[in-house]
Design an enzyme around this catalytic site. Sequence first.
Site, PDB file in Angstrom:
ATOM      1  N   ASP A 164     -45.695 -16.941 -51.091  1.00 11.92           N
ATOM      2  CA  ASP A 164     -47.042 -16.403 -50.919  1.00 11.92           C
ATOM      3  C   ASP A 164     -47.843 -16.661 -52.198  1.00 11.92           C
ATOM      4  OD1 ASP A 164     -49.188 -14.756 -49.926  1.00 11.92           O
ATOM      5  OD2 ASP A 164     -48.367 -13.079 -51.049  1.00 11.92           O
ATOM      6  N   ASP A 174     -51.414 -14.739 -53.342  1.00 14.75           N
ATOM      7  CA  ASP A 174     -51.949 -13.511 -53.954  1.00 14.75           C
ATOM      8  C   ASP A 174     -50.893 -12.417 -54.000  1.00 14.75           C
ATOM      9  OD1 ASP A 174     -55.019 -13.957 -54.272  1.00 14.75           O
ATOM     10  OD2 ASP A 174     -54.548 -14.733 -52.286  1.00 14.75           O
ATOM     11  N   ASP A 181     -45.471 -10.448 -50.951  1.00 18.42           N
ATOM     12  CA  ASP A 181     -45.682  -9.036 -51.307  1.00 18.42           C
ATOM     13  C   ASP A 181     -46.389  -8.213 -50.251  1.00 18.42           C
ATOM     14  OD1 ASP A 181     -48.864  -8.480 -52.639  1.00 18.42           O
ATOM     15  OD2 ASP A 181     -48.259 -10.402 -51.796  1.00 18.42           O
TER      16      ASP A 181
END
Length: 241
Positions: free
Chosen positions: A17, A19, A195
């Site tokens: 991922d 961000d 996240d």
Amino acid sequence: MSLPPLIDPHRHAVFVDFDGTLVELVDDPQAVAIAPAALERLEALQAALGGALAVVSGRRIADLDRFLAPMRFAAAGVHGLERRVRPDGATERLAGPEVLDDVREKLGGPLRDNPRLKLEDKGTALVLHYRTAPDLKAVAERAMAEATAGRHDLNVMNGDNIVEVHPTGMDKGKALAAMMRDAPFAGRVPVYVGDDTTDEFALKHVRDAGGVSVKVGDKRSVAEFRLAGVAAVHRWLAASA
């Protein structure tokens, strides 16, 4: 959860991922930056993996290219609605922006009434940001629910200080599964690092497939392993590279 094993460049395919994983979350989505040394390590890992590294994000691939320049990489953008299997390949789009024209129009009123809400238009996805106005969480969720009422062809997701809508039939897990069918990912063991709530689709797919699922941060997750934050991600990637 325990720390993840190091990446094996001979057998793993890595999906990461952006961000909150490669870069810290910031109030202005356009203000993120990755340290040059971290970018160099990412390129080194990509080379060691024979190119079997992809960035999987809710952002457009064009934005990822800008933030990670001059690196070229495989990517799934807008939760898989955009896809580029090879670093030098073309970006494929599974839907056009016109599918969201009605939603754009309906969000106009709430945005005028609540100027602290920010709309990010990705073309094939719309995102209401309320990171700088957390008291407007319920307002953002209600505005998106009303704007998409009756639209069974659209999927609304609540993420980290955002509410996002995009066409149904795609998520990060399905995007990862599709990319695993092609070289240089095919035949390798998937590793996913993310996240956000939207990463759970990919984390579940990877865990079910016997891969390495890594949650970043302290939120609940289906992942088998955990890293504390962005800095820990980069230490792990550096050790693997």
